[in-house]
Design a protein around this motif. Structure first.
Motif, mmCIF file in Angstrom:
data_model
loop_
_atom_site.group_PDB
_atom_site.id
_atom_site.type_symbol
_atom_site.label_atom_id
_atom_site.label_comp_id
_atom_site.label_asym_id
_atom_site.label_seq_id
_atom_site.Cartn_x
_atom_site.Cartn_y
_atom_site.Cartn_z
ATOM 1 N N LEU A 224 -3.150 -36.977 -8.775
ATOM 2 C CA LEU A 224 -1.911 -37.299 -8.062
ATOM 3 C C LEU A 224 -1.700 -36.399 -6.861
ATOM 4 O O LEU A 224 -1.187 -36.840 -5.829
ATOM 5 N N MET A 225 -2.078 -35.121 -6.993
ATOM 6 C CA MET A 225 -1.907 -34.220 -5.853
ATOM 7 C C MET A 225 -2.783 -34.660 -4.685
ATOM 8 O O MET A 225 -2.341 -34.664 -3.529
ATOM 9 N N ARG A 226 -4.013 -35.040 -4.980
ATOM 10 C CA ARG A 226 -4.881 -35.497 -3.903
ATOM 11 C C ARG A 226 -4.343 -36.788 -3.282
ATOM 12 O O ARG A 226 -4.414 -36.970 -2.071
ATOM 13 N N ARG A 227 -3.825 -37.698 -4.120
ATOM 14 C CA ARG A 227 -3.312 -38.937 -3.564
ATOM 15 C C ARG A 227 -2.113 -38.666 -2.660
ATOM 16 O O ARG A 227 -1.979 -39.266 -1.594
ATOM 17 N N ARG A 228 -1.238 -37.724 -3.082
ATOM 18 C CA ARG A 228 -0.102 -37.376 -2.242
ATOM 19 C C ARG A 228 -0.558 -36.726 -0.945
ATOM 20 O O ARG A 228 -0.049 -37.033 0.141
ATOM 21 N N GLN A 229 -1.542 -35.827 -1.035
ATOM 22 C CA GLN A 229 -2.066 -35.213 0.175
ATOM 23 C C GLN A 229 -2.741 -36.237 1.072
ATOM 24 O O GLN A 229 -2.671 -36.147 2.305
ATOM 25 N N HIS A 230 -3.375 -37.237 0.463
ATOM 26 C CA HIS A 230 -4.016 -38.294 1.241
ATOM 27 C C HIS A 230 -2.972 -39.073 2.043
ATOM 28 O O HIS A 230 -3.183 -39.359 3.226
ATOM 29 N N VAL A 231 -1.843 -39.402 1.411
ATOM 30 C CA VAL A 231 -0.788 -40.131 2.123
ATOM 31 C C VAL A 231 -0.234 -39.281 3.264
ATOM 32 O O VAL A 231 -0.030 -39.765 4.391
ATOM 33 N N LYS A 232 0.008 -37.986 2.979
ATOM 34 C CA LYS A 232 0.504 -37.105 4.035
ATOM 35 C C LYS A 232 -0.494 -37.002 5.173
ATOM 36 O O LYS A 232 -0.117 -36.982 6.348
ATOM 37 N N ALA A 233 -1.780 -36.923 4.837
ATOM 38 C CA ALA A 233 -2.799 -36.805 5.875
ATOM 39 C C ALA A 233 -2.848 -38.054 6.739
ATOM 40 O O ALA A 233 -3.033 -37.975 7.958
ATOM 41 N N VAL A 234 -2.682 -39.230 6.115
ATOM 42 C CA VAL A 234 -2.675 -40.475 6.891
ATOM 43 C C VAL A 234 -1.497 -40.504 7.854
ATOM 44 O O VAL A 234 -1.628 -40.894 9.022
ATOM 45 N N VAL A 326 -9.720 -37.535 4.601
ATOM 46 C CA VAL A 326 -10.327 -36.593 3.650
ATOM 47 C C VAL A 326 -9.258 -36.068 2.697
ATOM 48 O O VAL A 326 -8.180 -35.641 3.118
ATOM 49 N N GLN A 327 -9.549 -36.093 1.419
ATOM 50 C CA GLN A 327 -8.646 -35.566 0.404
ATOM 51 C C GLN A 327 -8.927 -34.066 0.243
ATOM 52 O O GLN A 327 -9.975 -33.680 -0.251
ATOM 53 N N VAL A 328 -7.981 -33.246 0.675
ATOM 54 C CA VAL A 328 -8.166 -31.793 0.674
ATOM 55 C C VAL A 328 -7.293 -31.182 -0.418
ATOM 56 O O VAL A 328 -6.116 -31.527 -0.553
ATOM 57 N N SER A 329 -7.861 -30.276 -1.197
ATOM 58 C CA SER A 329 -7.098 -29.558 -2.212
ATOM 59 C C SER A 329 -7.541 -28.104 -2.219
ATOM 60 O O SER A 329 -8.686 -27.794 -1.888
ATOM 61 N N ALA A 330 -6.635 -27.224 -2.591
ATOM 62 C CA ALA A 330 -6.933 -25.789 -2.666
ATOM 63 C C ALA A 330 -6.156 -25.191 -3.818
ATOM 64 O O ALA A 330 -4.984 -25.531 -4.035
ATOM 65 N N THR A 331 -6.796 -24.326 -4.594
ATOM 66 C CA THR A 331 -6.095 -23.662 -5.681
ATOM 67 C C THR A 331 -5.065 -22.694 -5.107
ATOM 68 O O THR A 331 -5.203 -22.247 -3.953
ATOM 69 N N PRO A 332 -4.008 -22.380 -5.833
ATOM 70 C CA PRO A 332 -2.967 -21.487 -5.311
ATOM 71 C C PRO A 332 -3.555 -20.172 -4.798
ATOM 72 O O PRO A 332 -4.391 -19.549 -5.448
ATOM 73 N N GLY A 333 -3.113 -19.776 -3.607
ATOM 74 C CA GLY A 333 -3.567 -18.532 -3.019
ATOM 75 C C GLY A 333 -4.883 -18.623 -2.280
ATOM 76 O O GLY A 333 -5.429 -17.603 -1.866
ATOM 77 N N THR A 334 -5.410 -19.845 -2.092
ATOM 78 C CA THR A 334 -6.688 -20.026 -1.409
ATOM 79 C C THR A 334 -6.457 -20.625 -0.034
ATOM 80 O O THR A 334 -5.805 -21.668 0.088
ATOM 81 N N ASP A 373 -22.386 -44.583 -1.148
ATOM 82 C CA ASP A 373 -22.505 -45.728 -0.249
ATOM 83 C C ASP A 373 -21.718 -45.548 1.045
ATOM 84 O O ASP A 373 -21.383 -46.526 1.707
ATOM 85 N N GLY A 374 -21.372 -44.338 1.435
ATOM 86 C CA GLY A 374 -20.665 -44.111 2.684
ATOM 87 C C GLY A 374 -19.910 -42.802 2.653
ATOM 88 O O GLY A 374 -20.076 -41.985 1.742
ATOM 89 N N THR A 375 -19.088 -42.591 3.680
ATOM 90 C CA THR A 375 -18.309 -41.358 3.771
ATOM 91 C C THR A 375 -16.828 -41.604 3.596
ATOM 92 O O THR A 375 -16.044 -40.651 3.629
ATOM 93 N N SER A 376 -16.407 -42.847 3.412
ATOM 94 C CA SER A 376 -14.996 -43.127 3.208
ATOM 95 C C SER A 376 -14.543 -42.586 1.857
ATOM 96 O O SER A 376 -15.218 -42.787 0.839
ATOM 97 N N GLY A 377 -13.425 -41.875 1.837
ATOM 98 C CA GLY A 377 -12.938 -41.299 0.592
ATOM 99 C C GLY A 377 -13.554 -39.957 0.285
ATOM 100 O O GLY A 377 -13.597 -39.552 -0.881
ATOM 101 N N ALA A 378 -14.024 -39.238 1.314
ATOM 102 C CA ALA A 378 -14.598 -37.910 1.087
ATOM 103 C C ALA A 378 -13.524 -36.944 0.612
ATOM 104 O O ALA A 378 -12.334 -37.110 0.890
ATOM 105 N N ALA A 379 -13.953 -35.921 -0.144
ATOM 106 C CA ALA A 379 -13.029 -34.926 -0.699
ATOM 107 C C ALA A 379 -13.534 -33.532 -0.363
ATOM 108 O O ALA A 379 -14.743 -33.291 -0.269
#
Length: 643
Positions: A224-234, A326-334, A373-379
């Motif tokens: 869910l965090m990645r999906r939320r970040q994906h929407v914000k990134a869009v 790109v779906q970007v995530s980082a652990t706290p403090g990173t 099969d491509g680069t769409s949806g990279a993380a």
């Protein structure tokens, strides 16, 4: 001569079977739908992932109906000989053959010069959005069988399943495989012979378990965090596009640069060097054997794609400038910034349905993933790993999919196994590893919603066996036990009652978790002894440690969280003192406030007037009462209760 040729020709022509019309096939499909879907799920390649296997199995089964009246080939479609009303049913035999044929087609690789078959493409229907569906987990025997089947070819899996699930003999299996288009049925039967069923277990019982039932499913959300970040990134990308369009309309080609700032990161020499795959640090395979260090800096570059320069260039470019998709995530403090210079390459290869690249820049582990099969949806994932050494540098998460996790193990690891912390007496389950160090998948506690089991990764090296567990980070959390000032390597029994409490520290940037049984208390009315423990989760960023006080009632199997705190020094190496209490109801219905502290505490007092002259207290109370506890050491230091 002509007569003899005619007779021989008639001998090899299959005898036409009974005519199967649409209504008869539909009746068989509806009646035996769960079994047909299970058959398709077992034959489909495990590399699809459990979620896609479920959807594909249902899709193939629902497409098994003929378009019109057809004739079943009696030689190619042996009549079912199992129970449950399928004896001699040509409709069931026909539908089963179509399901088997399309499931085998789905596992065949795509060819460049040939159009893909419909079963080789992702199913149009059914589709589920916002959820991941997969069968309920079985036991260790089912997991071992699933791993054994994953090593077989599609026809090999089909042969084993037709024998075990459908109870067909080898001749019937061979006929089924020939009719389904398998190239070498005898080789498939030989593969099935090599599958070892656990002692005392029957193949039918294992294949009919919930582990392989795509009709009895668990639903889990995606990340869910990645999906939320994906929407914000869009949204951010759309805003940036509008701003760039407005700038292009300004006279003179837009605004001039501000001072000495470079117009783009790629024009910075250090940035250009960091984006060059030819400058990546690749440690030799044997460097760790002569090094005094046991950290990520001596990990060799592994994987089948370490020489794929386009892939490495894409990974570095996305790290430097992740796009809006790109779906970007980082652990706290990173920090999630660009690389300061050419990083070290740890891994580049294909895992499940993705291409994975792992980097290390001395401070962070960075994971780049893109679909095959491509680069769409990279993380892109970031995690701190500064100062990691020994057990903390023993493994990295390569992939999580469908409730499972795979690790890349350190080059000095000699063996890997899975331990269920809730069942310490059970034997560890050996974990297969590929030559490049990537483990087979197993259930991850970081993705589970309940706590019926808690898997830990047991890694064996020259110094012994160390336990760690997946808490949602790239680096698994190292599990220890004992007094905070001198912790030791944990064994499964140390976490038997408190493993489920680890759910409260998932995705928190945890580095190590120590469990310490600090007191044992005899409860009133002869109710037996209760155990007190504290679990302290220290983070990679230093601060933000979480401490839990855990109470296990007599005869209990799971500890209850009596108190928890964040940012405290209690139960740590700097301040090993701890005090906690709970309201407890006896068998006779009387409520008590019971409390316990570490041994340095010599007296405990409650706000209700009760007092104990040692490190445990039990006093009558009432339901819902709020009690303040205070402890004192022999030197007169006051100790507050953990909250």
């Amino acid at each position: 001569m002509n007569v003899q040729s005619k007779v021989q020709s008639q001998d090899v022509v299959p005898r036409p079977g009974p005519v199967v019309d649409v209504e008869q096939a539909e009746a068989a499909l509806v009646e035996h739908y769960p079994r047909l879907v299970r058959l398709a799920y077992l034959v489909l390649p495990p590399s699809l992932g459990r979620n896609r296997r479920v959807l594909t199995a249902h899709s193939l089964t629902q497409r098994a109906l003929p378009r019109a009246r057809t004739s079943a080939d009696a030689a190619a479609v042996p009549a079912p000989r199992s129970a449950e009303g399928r004896n001699g049913d040509p409709g069931y035999g026909f539908v089963r053959l179509r399901v088997l044929r399309t499931a085998l087609d789905a596992g065949r690789p795509l060819r460049r010069r040939a159009w893909p078959r419909r079963s080789q493409l992702p199913p149009l229907l059914p589709q589920v959005w916002g959820l991941r569906l997969f069968p309920r987990s079985g036991g260790a025997d089912e997991l071992a069988l699933d791993q054994a089947l994953s090593a077989l070819s599609g026809p090999g899996r089909a042969a084993f399943v037709l024998r075990g699930l459908e109870r067909l003999d080898d001749r019937a299996v061979r006929n089924m495989l020939e009719a389904a288009g398998a190239e070498d049925p005898d080789a498939a039967l030989a593969e099935a012979d090599g599958v070892a069923v656990p002692a005392g277990k029957d193949a039918l019982a294992l294949l009919e378990s919930t582990e392989f039932d795509p009709c009895s499913l668990q639903a889990r959300p995606p990340d869910l965090m990645r999906r939320r970040q994906h929407v914000k990134a869009v949204i951010a990308a759309a805003a940036a596009t509008l701003v760039c369009g407005a700038l292009l309309g300004l006279p003179g080609g837009g605004w001039a640069p501000e001072g000495a700032a470079a117009p783009a990161y790629a024009q910075n020499p250090a940035g250009l060097a960091a984006l060059d795959p030819g400058r990546l640090t690749k440690v030799p395979a044997t460097a760790w054997q002569t090094s005094a260090r046991t950290d990520f800096s001596v990990w060799p570059a592994r994987g089948s794609l370490t020489g794929d320069r386009p892939l490495l260039r894409r990974a570095l470019a996305v790290w430097a400038r992740p796009g809006g998709s790109v779906q970007v995530s980082a652990t706290p403090g990173t920090q999630a910034g660009a690389p300061p210079g050419p990083p070290q390459l740890l891994y580049a290869g294909e895992v499940d349905q993705a291409r994975i690249v792992l980097f290390y820049d001395g401070l962070r582990i960075v994971r780049y993933a893109e679909p095959k099969d491509g680069t769409s949806g990279a993380a892109l994932d970031f995690a701190r790993a500064d100062g990691a050494t020994g057990p903390e540098a023993g493994a990295l998460v390569v992939d999580r999919a469908d409730g499972n996790v795979r690790y890349l193990t350190a080059p000095w690891v000699r063996g890997a196994a899975v331990r269920n912390l809730l069942k310490p007496s059970a034997a560890p389950m050996p974990l297969d590893r590929a030559p490049d160090g990537v483990t087979a998948p197993f259930a991850s506690p970081a993705l589970a919603r309940d706590c019926t089991s808690w898997n830990a990764l047991a890694l064996r090296d020259d110094a012994g066996t160390r336990l760690s567990t997946d808490l949602g980070e790239l680096v698994p959390a190292h599990l220890t036990a004992g007094r905070p000032g001198a912790p030791r390597e944990a064994v499964a029994a140390d976490w038997q009652h408190s493993a489920c409490s680890l759910t409260s520290v998932r995705s928190h940037g945890v580095r190590t978790v120590n469990s310490w049984a600090y007191a044992r208390q005899q409860l009133p009315e002869g109710s037996g002894a209760a155990d007190w423990a504290c679990a302290r989760a220290d983070t990679w960023r230093g601060g933000g440690a979480r401490t839990l006080a855990l109470f296990t009632a007599p005869g209990g199997t799971t500890a209850a969280v009596a108190a928890k705190s964040e940012g405290t020094s209690a139960c740590g190496s700097r301040d090993p003192l701890v005090l906690a209490g709970v309201l407890w109801k006896s068998r006779g219905g009387t409520w008590y406030v019971v409390a316990a502290a570490s041994r340095q505490v010599t007296s405990i007092a409650s706000s209700g007037g009760a007092r104990a002259t040692d490190n445990v207290l039990a006093a009558r109370s009432r339901q819902g009462a709020r009690t303040k506890l205070t402890g004192r050491t022999a030197t007169g230091r006051e100790v507050g209760a953990l909250r």
